[in-house]
Design a protein around this motif. Sequence first.
Motif, PDB file in Angstrom:
ATOM      1  N   PRO A  80      -2.335 -21.115  76.240  1.00 30.45           N
ATOM      2  CA  PRO A  80      -1.549 -20.909  77.464  1.00 30.45           C
ATOM      3  C   PRO A  80      -1.707 -22.021  78.480  1.00 30.45           C
ATOM      4  O   PRO A  80      -0.796 -22.257  79.277  1.00 30.45           O
ATOM      5  CB  PRO A  80      -2.076 -19.569  77.994  1.00 30.45           C
ATOM      6  N   LEU A  81      -2.838 -22.724  78.462  1.00 30.79           N
ATOM      7  CA  LEU A  81      -2.991 -23.831  79.410  1.00 30.79           C
ATOM      8  C   LEU A  81      -2.067 -24.982  79.034  1.00 30.79           C
ATOM      9  O   LEU A  81      -1.547 -25.684  79.909  1.00 30.79           O
ATOM     10  CB  LEU A  81      -4.443 -24.307  79.454  1.00 30.79           C
ATOM     11  N   VAL A  82      -1.844 -25.183  77.736  1.00 27.92           N
ATOM     12  CA  VAL A  82      -0.874 -26.192  77.314  1.00 27.92           C
ATOM     13  C   VAL A  82       0.512 -25.800  77.809  1.00 27.92           C
ATOM     14  O   VAL A  82       1.294 -26.641  78.265  1.00 27.92           O
ATOM     15  CB  VAL A  82      -0.883 -26.365  75.778  1.00 27.92           C
ATOM     16  N   LEU A  83       0.813 -24.515  77.734  1.00 26.46           N
ATOM     17  CA  LEU A  83       2.097 -24.024  78.233  1.00 26.46           C
ATOM     18  C   LEU A  83       2.246 -24.298  79.723  1.00 26.46           C
ATOM     19  O   LEU A  83       3.314 -24.704  80.191  1.00 26.46           O
ATOM     20  CB  LEU A  83       2.227 -22.528  77.939  1.00 26.46           C
ATOM     21  N   VAL A  84       1.175 -24.081  80.479  1.00 26.19           N
ATOM     22  CA  VAL A  84       1.215 -24.350  81.915  1.00 26.19           C
ATOM     23  C   VAL A  84       1.561 -25.820  82.178  1.00 26.19           C
ATOM     24  O   VAL A  84       2.298 -26.150  83.103  1.00 26.19           O
ATOM     25  CB  VAL A  84      -0.144 -23.995  82.561  1.00 26.19           C
ATOM     26  N   HIS A  85       1.038 -26.699  81.328  1.00 31.71           N
ATOM     27  CA  HIS A  85       1.251 -28.130  81.516  1.00 31.71           C
ATOM     28  C   HIS A  85       2.449 -28.646  80.730  1.00 31.71           C
ATOM     29  O   HIS A  85       2.654 -29.863  80.645  1.00 31.71           O
ATOM     30  CB  HIS A  85      -0.006 -28.905  81.098  1.00 31.71           C
ATOM     31  N   ALA A  86       3.227 -27.747  80.150  1.00 33.63           N
ATOM     32  CA  ALA A  86       4.327 -28.170  79.276  1.00 33.63           C
ATOM     33  C   ALA A  86       5.331 -29.050  79.990  1.00 33.63           C
ATOM     34  O   ALA A  86       5.983 -29.882  79.368  1.00 33.63           O
ATOM     35  CB  ALA A  86       5.026 -26.943  78.687  1.00 33.63           C
ATOM     36  N   ARG A  87       5.462 -28.897  81.290  1.00 35.27           N
ATOM     37  CA  ARG A  87       6.437 -29.723  82.017  1.00 35.27           C
ATOM     38  C   ARG A  87       6.132 -31.205  81.825  1.00 35.27           C
ATOM     39  O   ARG A  87       7.059 -32.032  81.822  1.00 35.27           O
ATOM     40  CB  ARG A  87       6.454 -29.367  83.501  1.00 35.27           C
ATOM     41  N   ALA A  88       4.857 -31.552  81.638  1.00 31.08           N
ATOM     42  CA  ALA A  88       4.522 -32.955  81.395  1.00 31.08           C
ATOM     43  C   ALA A  88       4.982 -33.410  80.022  1.00 31.08           C
ATOM     44  O   ALA A  88       5.141 -34.605  79.773  1.00 31.08           O
ATOM     45  CB  ALA A  88       3.013 -33.161  81.528  1.00 31.08           C
ATOM     46  N   LEU A  89       5.172 -32.443  79.112  1.00 28.60           N
ATOM     47  CA  LEU A  89       5.655 -32.766  77.771  1.00 28.60           C
ATOM     48  C   LEU A  89       7.173 -32.739  77.692  1.00 28.60           C
ATOM     49  O   LEU A  89       7.748 -33.070  76.663  1.00 28.60           O
ATOM     50  CB  LEU A  89       5.088 -31.758  76.759  1.00 28.60           C
ATOM     51  N   LEU A  90       7.816 -32.335  78.759  1.00 25.66           N
ATOM     52  CA  LEU A  90       9.258 -32.155  78.732  1.00 25.66           C
ATOM     53  C   LEU A  90       9.985 -33.198  79.575  1.00 25.66           C
ATOM     54  O   LEU A  90      11.145 -33.024  79.934  1.00 25.66           O
ATOM     55  CB  LEU A  90       9.612 -30.741  79.222  1.00 25.66           C
ATOM     56  N   THR A  91       9.293 -34.286  79.870  1.00 27.56           N
ATOM     57  CA  THR A  91       9.890 -35.355  80.677  1.00 27.56           C
ATOM     58  C   THR A  91      10.585 -36.350  79.758  1.00 27.56           C
ATOM     59  O   THR A  91      10.151 -37.484  79.604  1.00 27.56           O
ATOM     60  CB  THR A  91       8.819 -36.061  81.516  1.00 27.56           C
ATOM     61  N   SER A  92      11.652 -35.897  79.150  1.00 24.45           N
ATOM     62  CA  SER A  92      12.369 -36.720  78.189  1.00 24.45           C
ATOM     63  C   SER A  92      13.142 -37.843  78.857  1.00 24.45           C
ATOM     64  O   SER A  92      13.522 -37.767  80.028  1.00 24.45           O
ATOM     65  CB  SER A  92      13.336 -35.838  77.386  1.00 24.45           C
ATOM     66  N   SER A  93      13.421 -38.872  78.074  1.00 25.23           N
ATOM     67  CA  SER A  93      14.376 -39.888  78.508  1.00 25.23           C
ATOM     68  C   SER A  93      15.750 -39.237  78.599  1.00 25.23           C
ATOM     69  O   SER A  93      16.023 -38.231  77.926  1.00 25.23           O
ATOM     70  CB  SER A  93      14.411 -41.037  77.502  1.00 25.23           C
ATOM     71  N   PRO A  94      16.648 -39.777  79.404  1.00 23.22           N
ATOM     72  CA  PRO A  94      17.991 -39.199  79.518  1.00 23.22           C
ATOM     73  C   PRO A  94      18.727 -39.156  78.189  1.00 23.22           C
ATOM     74  O   PRO A  94      19.520 -38.246  77.935  1.00 23.22           O
ATOM     75  CB  PRO A  94      18.689 -40.129  80.519  1.00 23.22           C
ATOM     76  N   GLU A  95      18.457 -40.120  77.318  1.00 25.59           N
ATOM     77  CA  GLU A  95      19.172 -40.200  76.042  1.00 25.59           C
ATOM     78  C   GLU A  95      18.650 -39.207  75.011  1.00 25.59           C
ATOM     79  O   GLU A  95      19.365 -38.832  74.080  1.00 25.59           O
ATOM     80  CB  GLU A  95      19.062 -41.620  75.449  1.00 25.59           C
ATOM     81  N   GLY A  96      17.398 -38.795  75.138  1.00 24.45           N
ATOM     82  CA  GLY A  96      16.782 -37.920  74.148  1.00 24.45           C
ATOM     83  C   GLY A  96      16.609 -36.511  74.665  1.00 24.45           C
ATOM     84  O   GLY A  96      17.286 -36.076  75.597  1.00 24.45           O
ATOM     85  N   ALA A  97      15.652 -35.788  74.061  1.00 23.33           N
ATOM     86  CA  ALA A  97      15.390 -34.411  74.479  1.00 23.33           C
ATOM     87  C   ALA A  97      13.996 -34.004  74.046  1.00 23.33           C
ATOM     88  O   ALA A  97      13.480 -34.490  73.030  1.00 23.33           O
ATOM     89  CB  ALA A  97      16.418 -33.456  73.887  1.00 23.33           C
ATOM     90  N   THR A  98      13.385 -33.109  74.804  1.00 19.74           N
ATOM     91  CA  THR A  98      12.130 -32.488  74.406  1.00 19.74           C
ATOM     92  C   THR A  98      12.226 -30.989  74.665  1.00 19.74           C
ATOM     93  O   THR A  98      12.965 -30.548  75.538  1.00 19.74           O
ATOM     94  CB  THR A  98      10.916 -33.055  75.171  1.00 19.74           C
ATOM     95  N   ALA A  99      11.459 -30.229  73.887  1.00 21.31           N
ATOM     96  CA  ALA A  99      11.394 -28.775  74.073  1.00 21.31           C
ATOM     97  C   ALA A  99       9.989 -28.325  73.732  1.00 21.31           C
ATOM     98  O   ALA A  99       9.226 -29.041  73.061  1.00 21.31           O
ATOM     99  CB  ALA A  99      12.421 -28.069  73.193  1.00 21.31           C
ATOM    100  N   TYR A 100       9.643 -27.134  74.192  1.00 20.06           N
ATOM    101  CA  TYR A 100       8.310 -26.583  73.954  1.00 20.06           C
ATOM    102  C   TYR A 100       8.430 -25.160  73.439  1.00 20.06           C
ATOM    103  O   TYR A 100       9.198 -24.362  73.985  1.00 20.06           O
ATOM    104  CB  TYR A 100       7.472 -26.593  75.244  1.00 20.06           C
TER     105      TYR A 100
END
Length: 273
Positions: free
Chosen positions: A110-130
Amino acid sequence: MSADSPDMSERLDVTKPHPARRYDYWLGGKDNFQADRDAAEAIAAVFPHIRTAARENRAFMQRAVRFLTAEASVRQFLDIGTGLPTNENVHDVAQGIAPESRIVYVDNDPLVLVHARALLTSSPEGATAYIDADARNPEKILADPALRDTLDFSQPIALLLVALLHFVEDHENPWEIVKHLVAALPAGSYLVLSHATFDPLDEQTIAAMNAVNKNIKPVFSPRSLAEVTRFFEGLDVLEPGIVSVSDWRPAPGPRPTPAEATGYGAVARTRSR
């Protein structure tokens, strides 16, 4: 589930160590608690190279992603057992080379989930999801709408299982989990896998590690080369094969020994069906 879900405080038990937070501590991060630090130091007391092993494993992942993006033209990544965000995450590496790359991260801490926003900072051309899920339930991961919404299953995908499967015990059949996940990938996809091993360690160190392991949850299951090789059955393992993570396509210069890195790593390609 969002980071502020009602059951987040219940799931985030800071009195019990978690592998992702322990790994964060070894890498010099700050997203860990006393229980994680105590468990990490107990291991470091009997294996002083553990921080080196953690860094080498992380560097293996980064080199593998660079290779797949720059040389194999992979643009899609499924990273299961993501861990806490740190420098040079998968999307940082891949999108730094190919901004259109798309990444799905999966973790059950769950702590990774809390910090997921840092993993979701995609480039405009690409995409990220959690996806909030456990590798022991591959069906849940594969059925999650975020996976199909983000990745195109008509094109190759790189599946990353980095420093994860040694936390899945034999009776939970990690080999079947890998087989299930790989079977869902399109032809021409890749598996990136690293796994802890005691193979290069002396008997005294192994005995000390086993003694510590009995008192730390989750149980840690290092595996032999033969056992790690089973994860790659039916796949074409790329050069240099299944080797110490430090020896997989390393950068020039000195590097740790297999006994210091204590992990196998490899990249394999799926065959045409």
